[in-house]
Write an enzyme that holds these catalytic residues in place. Structure first.
Site, PDB file in Angstrom:
ATOM      1  N   ASP A 101      -0.316   5.222   0.823  1.00  0.00           N
ATOM      2  CA  ASP A 101      -0.594   6.203   1.884  1.00  0.00           C
ATOM      3  C   ASP A 101      -0.682   5.519   3.246  1.00  0.00           C
ATOM      4  O   ASP A 101      -1.445   4.564   3.425  1.00  0.00           O
ATOM      5  CB  ASP A 101      -1.921   6.917   1.612  1.00  0.00           C
ATOM      6  CG  ASP A 101      -1.905   7.692   0.308  1.00  0.00           C
ATOM      7  OD1 ASP A 101      -1.217   8.715   0.256  1.00  0.00           O
ATOM      8  OD2 ASP A 101      -2.572   7.257  -0.646  1.00  0.00           O
ATOM      9  N   ASP A 124       0.843  -1.188   0.000  1.00  0.00           N
ATOM     10  CA  ASP A 124       0.000   0.000   0.000  1.00  0.00           C
ATOM     11  C   ASP A 124       0.885   1.247   0.000  1.00  0.00           C
ATOM     12  O   ASP A 124       2.082   1.176   0.308  1.00  0.00           O
ATOM     13  CB  ASP A 124      -0.901  -0.050   1.235  1.00  0.00           C
ATOM     14  CG  ASP A 124      -1.774   1.169   1.376  1.00  0.00           C
ATOM     15  OD1 ASP A 124      -2.495   1.497   0.424  1.00  0.00           O
ATOM     16  OD2 ASP A 124      -1.727   1.805   2.440  1.00  0.00           O
ATOM     17  N   ASP A 128      -1.679  -0.755   6.057  1.00  0.00           N
ATOM     18  CA  ASP A 128      -1.763  -0.042   7.330  1.00  0.00           C
ATOM     19  C   ASP A 128      -3.173   0.034   7.899  1.00  0.00           C
ATOM     20  O   ASP A 128      -3.381   0.674   8.921  1.00  0.00           O
ATOM     21  CB  ASP A 128      -1.233   1.394   7.173  1.00  0.00           C
ATOM     22  CG  ASP A 128      -2.191   2.271   6.356  1.00  0.00           C
ATOM     23  OD1 ASP A 128      -2.564   1.858   5.247  1.00  0.00           O
ATOM     24  OD2 ASP A 128      -2.564   3.343   6.838  1.00  0.00           O
TER      25      ASP A 128
END
Length: 224
Positions: A14, A12, A172
Site C-alpha cells: 500500500d 511494501d 513509502d
C-alpha cells in the site's frame, strides 16, 4: 558490505506499489454505516493507514466517537466489506510493473512485505497482475510483529535466504524506514505514498524515487 552486490528486494504494498486509499475509504465507510457511525473523509484515511488493520480500525472508531469495546464487531464488518471490494477502488502506481521487471532482470529475488492482512494482500496482488513477480508474500499477520518492528524484514530475509545487508527494502513511509534501519537493510523510499501525512523525503534513505522504475540499481550499489 560488498558494494557490487544486492541479492533481493523486499517491497511494501500500500502506497508503494498500489494506491489503495479508495478501497480503504469504501470499506471503512461501509463498516461505519453498519455501526450507525459517521463516515470518514479520504484525508483522515490517508494519514491513518500503514500500521495494520487493527490500528486503522481503532483510530477510525476513536475518530467517530465510538467506544473501544466496539472493536471486535467493527473489525469483523471491516473484513467483510474489504474482502468484497478488494482492488476495485485501487490502482497500480505508474512505473510499478516496469520497476518490478527491472529488479527481476537484475537478478534480485523479490518478496512483498506489507502490514495488510495476508487475506487482503494476495488477492490484491493477483487482481493487479503482479503476484507472479514475488517469491514470497507476507502480510501483517504473518509474524509476531508488524513494521516498524524489524522482525518482519528479518524473517523475510530468512525466507529469501539473503543477508539483510544485501536485501533492499522499498517502501513509502516511516514504518518501512524504521524497520529497514533496525534490520540493517538498505532502503529506498518512493515519494508518492502515504507516510501518515509527513514528507517522506525527510526520512533517511539511500535514495528517494518518484517512480519504481526510476530506481537506479547501479547508482545505489555505488552508494552502498
Amino acid at each position: 558490505m560488498n558494494a557490487l552486490r544486492l541479492d533481493a528486494a523486499i517491497i511494501d504494498l500500500d502506497g508503494t506499489m498500489v494506491d489503495t486509499l479508495g478501497d480503504f475509504v469504501v470499506a471503512l465507510n461501509a463498516m461505519l454505516a453498519d455501526l450507525a457511525l459517521p463516515a470518514v473523509e479520504r484525508h483522515f484515511v490517508e494519514q491513518t493507514v500503514g500500521k495494520g488493520s487493527e490500528h486503522l480500525i481503532r483510530r477510525t472508531l476513536a475518530h467517530a466517537g465510538a467506544a473501544p469495546e466496539r472493536f471486535d464487531t467493527a473489525f469483523a464488518r471491516y473484513q467483510h466489506h474489504y474482502l468484497a471490494i478488494n482492488g476495485r477502488h485501487s490502482e497500480l502506481y505508474p512505473g510499478v510493473v516496469e520497476g518490478l521487471r527491472q529488479l527481476q532482470a537484475a537478478g534480485l529475488k523479490l518478496a512483498c512485505l506489507t502490514n495488510k492482512p495476508n487475506a487482503f494482500a494476495r488477492p490484491l496482488l493477483a487482481a493487479k497482475g503482479i503476484e507472479q513477480f514475488f517469491s514470497f508474500v507476507f502480510g501483517g499477520d504473518a509474524f509476531a510483529a508488524k513494521k516498524p518492528d524489524p522482525l518482519p524484514l528479518l524473517k523475510t530475509c530468512e525466507a529469501l535466504g539473503t543477508a539483510p545487508g544485501r536485501t533492499l527494502m522499498v517502501g513509502d513511509s516511516s514504518n518501512d524506514a524504521e524497520a529497514a534501519h533496525a534490520a540493517g537493510c538498505p532502503l529506498v523510499l518512493v515519494s508518492y505514498g502515504y507516510n501518515h501525512g509527513q514528507p517522506v523525503r525527510e526520512l533517511r534513505a539511500e535514495a528517494h524515487v518518484d517512480r519504481l522504475d526510476a530506481l537506479d540499481l547501479a547508482a545505489l550499489r555505488r552508494h552502498l
